[in-house]
Each structure stands twice: as C-alpha cells, then as structure tokens.
Design a protein around this motif. Structure first.
Motif, PDB file in Angstrom:
ATOM      1  N   GLY A   1     -32.506 -23.755  -7.781  1.00  0.00           N
ATOM      2  CA  GLY A   1     -33.499 -22.856  -7.184  1.00  0.00           C
ATOM      3  C   GLY A   1     -32.943 -22.143  -5.968  1.00  0.00           C
ATOM      4  O   GLY A   1     -33.119 -20.936  -5.796  1.00  0.00           O
ATOM      5  N   TRP A   2     -32.243 -22.887  -5.119  1.00  0.00           N
ATOM      6  CA  TRP A   2     -31.646 -22.298  -3.928  1.00  0.00           C
ATOM      7  C   TRP A   2     -30.596 -21.254  -4.304  1.00  0.00           C
ATOM      8  O   TRP A   2     -30.582 -20.149  -3.758  1.00  0.00           O
ATOM      9  N   SER A   3     -29.729 -21.589  -5.259  1.00  0.00           N
ATOM     10  CA  SER A   3     -28.665 -20.645  -5.631  1.00  0.00           C
ATOM     11  C   SER A   3     -29.250 -19.398  -6.290  1.00  0.00           C
ATOM     12  O   SER A   3     -28.730 -18.290  -6.095  1.00  0.00           O
ATOM     13  N   GLN A   4     -30.342 -19.550  -7.038  1.00  0.00           N
ATOM     14  CA  GLN A   4     -31.009 -18.396  -7.640  1.00  0.00           C
ATOM     15  C   GLN A   4     -31.537 -17.468  -6.550  1.00  0.00           C
ATOM     16  O   GLN A   4     -31.368 -16.251  -6.627  1.00  0.00           O
ATOM     17  N   THR A   5     -32.143 -18.059  -5.523  1.00  0.00           N
ATOM     18  CA  THR A   5     -32.697 -17.276  -4.420  1.00  0.00           C
ATOM     19  C   THR A   5     -31.591 -16.610  -3.598  1.00  0.00           C
ATOM     20  O   THR A   5     -31.678 -15.427  -3.272  1.00  0.00           O
ATOM     21  N   GLU A   6     -30.565 -17.371  -3.272  1.00  0.00           N
ATOM     22  CA  GLU A   6     -29.507 -16.876  -2.391  1.00  0.00           C
ATOM     23  C   GLU A   6     -28.502 -15.955  -3.080  1.00  0.00           C
ATOM     24  O   GLU A   6     -27.983 -15.037  -2.463  1.00  0.00           O
TER      25      GLU A   6
ATOM     26  N   GLY B   1     -28.820 -14.888  -6.625  1.00  0.00           N
ATOM     27  CA  GLY B   1     -29.327 -14.159  -7.774  1.00  0.00           C
ATOM     28  C   GLY B   1     -29.009 -14.782  -9.120  1.00  0.00           C
ATOM     29  O   GLY B   1     -29.287 -14.201 -10.161  1.00  0.00           O
TER      30      GLY B   1
END
Length: 75
Positions: free
Chosen positions: A17-22, A24
């Motif tokens: 989730g964090w990597s998706q937010t940070e 893309g």
C-alpha cells in the motif's frame, strides 16, 4: 523465529500500500526471515509473497534444493 502467516500478510499489505502511494506501483516482496526446509511449504501458501530470500540454508545445496521443492509445491 519466523513470523506467523497473518503477520506476514499484514506487513506485505502495508508495504505494498505504501509503495503504491509513494511510487505508483506495488513493490514485489520476498520473505527472508529464517527460511528453512520446515517452513518453506507454509510460506509457499502465502499468495501475497513473491518469493523467498534464503540466507544461511542456501550455503548447503541439499537444504537449498529441499527449500525450493517445498516452496514450489506447498502442501
């Protein structure tokens, strides 16, 4: 000691989730906490994982082969 499956799933979801937010896109995630012949099959059942990072056990080919076989065909 290796982490419990539910804990692994929780951490993987948080990191993805964090990597998706940070960034893309979600990171691919390997588990590398005390991988052994005994837990490779149960780790193979965790669909959220993209693979294993085998440490000390990889130094002995007999153990490494057993880990690979058990991870690839979880029971």
């Amino acid at each position: 000691n290796p982490a419990q499956q539910e804990h692994i799933k929780h951490v993987v979801a948080a990191v993805r989730g964090w990597s998706q937010t940070e960034y893309g896109e979600p990171f691919r995630i390997l588990y590398g906490g005390s991988v052994t012949e005994d837990n490779a099959a149960s780790l193979g059942k965790i669909s959220e994982l993209d693979g294993l990072l085998v440490g000390h056990a990889s130094l002995l080919s007999k153990h490494f082969r057993a880990i690979c076989r058990r991870y690839a065909t979880p029971v």
